[in-house]
Scaffold this motif. Structure first.
Motif, PDB file in Angstrom:
ATOM      1  N   GLY A 106      28.632  15.182 -63.719  1.00 62.25           N
ATOM      2  CA  GLY A 106      27.541  15.502 -62.805  1.00 62.25           C
ATOM      3  C   GLY A 106      27.234  14.378 -61.845  1.00 62.25           C
ATOM      4  O   GLY A 106      26.202  14.390 -61.182  1.00 62.25           O
ATOM      5  N   ILE A 107      28.128  13.416 -61.760  1.00 59.07           N
ATOM      6  CA  ILE A 107      27.821  12.283 -60.896  1.00 59.07           C
ATOM      7  C   ILE A 107      29.108  11.584 -60.469  1.00 59.07           C
ATOM      8  O   ILE A 107      30.075  11.550 -61.217  1.00 59.07           O
ATOM      9  N   CYS A 108      29.135  11.064 -59.251  1.00 62.95           N
ATOM     10  CA  CYS A 108      30.320  10.348 -58.767  1.00 62.95           C
ATOM     11  C   CYS A 108      30.179   8.869 -59.130  1.00 62.95           C
ATOM     12  O   CYS A 108      29.103   8.419 -59.512  1.00 62.95           O
ATOM     13  N   PRO A 109      31.249   8.088 -59.016  1.00 63.20           N
ATOM     14  CA  PRO A 109      31.195   6.695 -59.475  1.00 63.20           C
ATOM     15  C   PRO A 109      30.084   5.853 -58.853  1.00 63.20           C
ATOM     16  O   PRO A 109      29.396   5.115 -59.563  1.00 63.20           O
ATOM     17  N   GLY A 110      29.904   5.942 -57.547  1.00 60.07           N
ATOM     18  CA  GLY A 110      28.858   5.131 -56.920  1.00 60.07           C
ATOM     19  C   GLY A 110      27.471   5.478 -57.430  1.00 60.07           C
ATOM     20  O   GLY A 110      26.652   4.607 -57.736  1.00 60.07           O
ATOM     21  N   ALA A 111      27.204   6.752 -57.545  1.00 60.47           N
ATOM     22  CA  ALA A 111      25.893   7.183 -58.027  1.00 60.47           C
ATOM     23  C   ALA A 111      25.720   6.927 -59.521  1.00 60.47           C
ATOM     24  O   ALA A 111      24.596   6.842 -60.005  1.00 60.47           O
ATOM     25  N   ALA A 112      26.816   6.798 -60.250  1.00 58.52           N
ATOM     26  CA  ALA A 112      26.714   6.524 -61.688  1.00 58.52           C
ATOM     27  C   ALA A 112      26.015   5.185 -61.918  1.00 58.52           C
ATOM     28  O   ALA A 112      25.157   5.070 -62.805  1.00 58.52           O
ATOM     29  N   TYR A 113      26.373   4.184 -61.127  1.00 55.51           N
ATOM     30  CA  TYR A 113      25.718   2.884 -61.268  1.00 55.51           C
ATOM     31  C   TYR A 113      24.243   2.965 -60.876  1.00 55.51           C
ATOM     32  O   TYR A 113      23.383   2.383 -61.520  1.00 55.51           O
ATOM     33  N   ALA A 114      23.954   3.691 -59.803  1.00 60.58           N
ATOM     34  CA  ALA A 114      22.563   3.868 -59.388  1.00 60.58           C
ATOM     35  C   ALA A 114      21.791   4.643 -60.444  1.00 60.58           C
ATOM     36  O   ALA A 114      20.598   4.428 -60.640  1.00 60.58           O
ATOM     37  N   SER A 115      22.475   5.538 -61.135  1.00 61.24           N
ATOM     38  CA  SER A 115      21.848   6.338 -62.181  1.00 61.24           C
ATOM     39  C   SER A 115      21.321   5.464 -63.325  1.00 61.24           C
ATOM     40  O   SER A 115      20.343   5.801 -63.978  1.00 61.24           O
ATOM     41  N   LEU A 116      21.995   4.351 -63.563  1.00 56.94           N
ATOM     42  CA  LEU A 116      21.490   3.414 -64.575  1.00 56.94           C
ATOM     43  C   LEU A 116      20.111   2.903 -64.189  1.00 56.94           C
ATOM     44  O   LEU A 116      19.254   2.702 -65.044  1.00 56.94           O
ATOM     45  N   VAL A 122      22.893   7.251 -70.733  1.00 57.25           N
ATOM     46  CA  VAL A 122      23.986   8.067 -71.246  1.00 57.25           C
ATOM     47  C   VAL A 122      25.181   8.025 -70.299  1.00 57.25           C
ATOM     48  O   VAL A 122      26.333   8.193 -70.721  1.00 57.25           O
ATOM     49  N   ILE A 123      24.924   7.739 -69.030  1.00 52.89           N
ATOM     50  CA  ILE A 123      26.012   7.690 -68.053  1.00 52.89           C
ATOM     51  C   ILE A 123      26.980   6.549 -68.353  1.00 52.89           C
ATOM     52  O   ILE A 123      28.092   6.517 -67.815  1.00 52.89           O
ATOM     53  N   LEU A 124      26.601   5.632 -69.242  1.00 52.92           N
ATOM     54  CA  LEU A 124      27.515   4.563 -69.640  1.00 52.92           C
ATOM     55  C   LEU A 124      28.813   5.131 -70.225  1.00 52.92           C
ATOM     56  O   LEU A 124      29.874   4.521 -70.074  1.00 52.92           O
ATOM     57  N   TYR A 125      28.749   6.293 -70.863  1.00 53.21           N
ATOM     58  CA  TYR A 125      29.973   6.937 -71.350  1.00 53.21           C
ATOM     59  C   TYR A 125      30.879   7.319 -70.173  1.00 53.21           C
ATOM     60  O   TYR A 125      32.084   7.130 -70.227  1.00 53.21           O
ATOM     61  N   GLY A 126      30.281   7.853 -69.141  1.00 48.67           N
ATOM     62  CA  GLY A 126      31.053   8.209 -67.951  1.00 48.67           C
ATOM     63  C   GLY A 126      31.625   6.993 -67.262  1.00 48.67           C
ATOM     64  O   GLY A 126      32.772   7.003 -66.800  1.00 48.67           O
ATOM     65  N   ILE A 127      30.843   5.927 -67.161  1.00 50.64           N
ATOM     66  CA  ILE A 127      31.315   4.694 -66.535  1.00 50.64           C
ATOM     67  C   ILE A 127      32.461   4.110 -67.354  1.00 50.64           C
ATOM     68  O   ILE A 127      33.475   3.660 -66.793  1.00 50.64           O
ATOM     69  N   ALA A 128      32.331   4.132 -68.675  1.00 50.22           N
ATOM     70  CA  ALA A 128      33.428   3.654 -69.529  1.00 50.22           C
ATOM     71  C   ALA A 128      34.681   4.492 -69.292  1.00 50.22           C
ATOM     72  O   ALA A 128      35.795   3.954 -69.213  1.00 50.22           O
ATOM     73  N   GLY A 129      34.516   5.800 -69.157  1.00 51.74           N
ATOM     74  CA  GLY A 129      35.654   6.676 -68.873  1.00 51.74           C
ATOM     75  C   GLY A 129      36.311   6.345 -67.544  1.00 51.74           C
ATOM     76  O   GLY A 129      37.543   6.377 -67.421  1.00 51.74           O
ATOM     77  N   MET A 130      35.499   5.992 -66.527  1.00 48.96           N
ATOM     78  CA  MET A 130      36.056   5.609 -65.226  1.00 48.96           C
ATOM     79  C   MET A 130      36.909   4.350 -65.356  1.00 48.96           C
ATOM     80  O   MET A 130      37.991   4.265 -64.785  1.00 48.96           O
ATOM     81  N   PHE A 131      36.410   3.362 -66.103  1.00 50.06           N
ATOM     82  CA  PHE A 131      37.168   2.122 -66.286  1.00 50.06           C
ATOM     83  C   PHE A 131      38.466   2.375 -67.053  1.00 50.06           C
ATOM     84  O   PHE A 131      39.516   1.855 -66.678  1.00 50.06           O
ATOM     85  N   VAL A 132      38.388   3.170 -68.110  1.00 46.80           N
ATOM     86  CA  VAL A 132      39.594   3.475 -68.879  1.00 46.80           C
ATOM     87  C   VAL A 132      40.598   4.224 -68.005  1.00 46.80           C
ATOM     88  O   VAL A 132      41.795   3.917 -67.994  1.00 46.80           O
ATOM     89  N   GLY A 133      40.122   5.207 -67.254  1.00 49.86           N
ATOM     90  CA  GLY A 133      41.005   5.967 -66.368  1.00 49.86           C
ATOM     91  C   GLY A 133      41.647   5.096 -65.304  1.00 49.86           C
ATOM     92  O   GLY A 133      42.846   5.211 -65.024  1.00 49.86           O
ATOM     93  N   ALA A 134      40.866   4.209 -64.701  1.00 47.30           N
ATOM     94  CA  ALA A 134      41.413   3.308 -63.678  1.00 47.30           C
ATOM     95  C   ALA A 134      42.438   2.363 -64.291  1.00 47.30           C
ATOM     96  O   ALA A 134      43.485   2.095 -63.694  1.00 47.30           O
ATOM     97  N   TYR A 135      42.156   1.870 -65.483  1.00 52.29           N
ATOM     98  CA  TYR A 135      43.103   0.983 -66.155  1.00 52.29           C
ATOM     99  C   TYR A 135      44.408   1.722 -66.463  1.00 52.29           C
ATOM    100  O   TYR A 135      45.501   1.213 -66.186  1.00 52.29           O
ATOM    101  N   LEU A 136      44.287   2.929 -67.016  1.00 49.24           N
ATOM    102  CA  LEU A 136      45.490   3.704 -67.340  1.00 49.24           C
ATOM    103  C   LEU A 136      46.295   4.043 -66.087  1.00 49.24           C
ATOM    104  O   LEU A 136      47.527   4.004 -66.102  1.00 49.24           O
ATOM    105  N   GLN A 137      45.616   4.348 -64.998  1.00 46.60           N
ATOM    106  CA  GLN A 137      46.316   4.625 -63.744  1.00 46.60           C
ATOM    107  C   GLN A 137      47.079   3.392 -63.291  1.00 46.60           C
ATOM    108  O   GLN A 137      48.219   3.476 -62.842  1.00 46.60           O
ATOM    109  N   GLY A 138      46.477   2.223 -63.418  1.00 44.13           N
ATOM    110  CA  GLY A 138      47.159   0.988 -63.052  1.00 44.13           C
ATOM    111  C   GLY A 138      48.371   0.715 -63.922  1.00 44.13           C
ATOM    112  O   GLY A 138      49.418   0.277 -63.437  1.00 44.13           O
ATOM    113  N   VAL A 139      48.240   0.999 -65.215  1.00 43.52           N
ATOM    114  CA  VAL A 139      49.369   0.806 -66.128  1.00 43.52           C
ATOM    115  C   VAL A 139      50.515   1.741 -65.757  1.00 43.52           C
ATOM    116  O   VAL A 139      51.679   1.334 -65.674  1.00 43.52           O
ATOM    117  N   VAL A 140      50.200   3.006 -65.519  1.00 40.66           N
ATOM    118  CA  VAL A 140      51.235   3.986 -65.177  1.00 40.66           C
ATOM    119  C   VAL A 140      51.908   3.624 -63.862  1.00 40.66           C
ATOM    120  O   VAL A 140      53.131   3.645 -63.740  1.00 40.66           O
TER     121      VAL A 140
END
Length: 155
Positions: A106-116, A122-140
């Motif tokens: 329900g929120i994009c990355p920029g607004a996720a930080y503002a949401s804090l 609870v959006i910390l789960y989403g932010i953690a998912g963004m970091f994991v996804g970005a890391y995995l994309q970099g690895v791939v």
């Protein structure tokens, strides 16, 4: 940024102030609340359309107008230039993944930080998912099996 352009001492403080203004605007317009974004995605509240549209108009006019006033960026000295990205498989899949993540959280990355800032921890789960996804994309993309690892360095 290339080595030939030296960064102005006010660059990072102004980036910080810009981020504060952006975050305040998201909070003020209630766009840092996932419920508002989800209502937009369900087409029951189109207020986000006006917020994004207003931002797009201001940004478009600024970028269009500033190139006539100045030939280079005031804080970096780098010349203004369009960055063209071809529509390839990575862009399509990345956009689809971004859209699914936006719809689920329900929120994009920029607004996720503002949401804090408005108390949505609870959006910390989403932010953690963004970091994991970005890391995995970099690895791939950096692995030898990544299709176009030479182009990823330029992205």
């Amino acid at each position: 940024m290339s080595a030939q352009h030296e960064q102005h001492p006010l660059f990072l403080p102004l980036v910080f102030v810009g981020g504060l203004i952006f975050g305040f605007g998201l909070g003020f317009s209630h766009m840092a609340q996932p419920e508002v974004v989800l209502n937009f995605l369900q087409l029951s509240d189109l207020g986000l359309l006006f917020v994004m549209g207003g931002a797009a108009v201001v940004t478009g006019l600024t970028f269009f107008g500033i190139t006539f006033v100045r030939g280079d960026a005031p804080l970096t000295g780098a010349p203004y230039a369009r960055r063209l990205k071809s529509l390839d498989r990575n862009v399509v899949f990345g956009g689809a993944i971004f859209g699914v993540g936006w719809g689920l959280s329900g929120i994009c990355p920029g607004a996720a930080y503002a949401s804090l800032g408005v108390g949505n921890v609870v959006i910390l789960y989403g932010i953690a998912g963004m970091f994991v996804g970005a890391y995995l994309q970099g690895v791939v993309r950096s692995s030898p099996l990544g299709e176009d690892s030479s182009a990823s360095a330029a992205d």
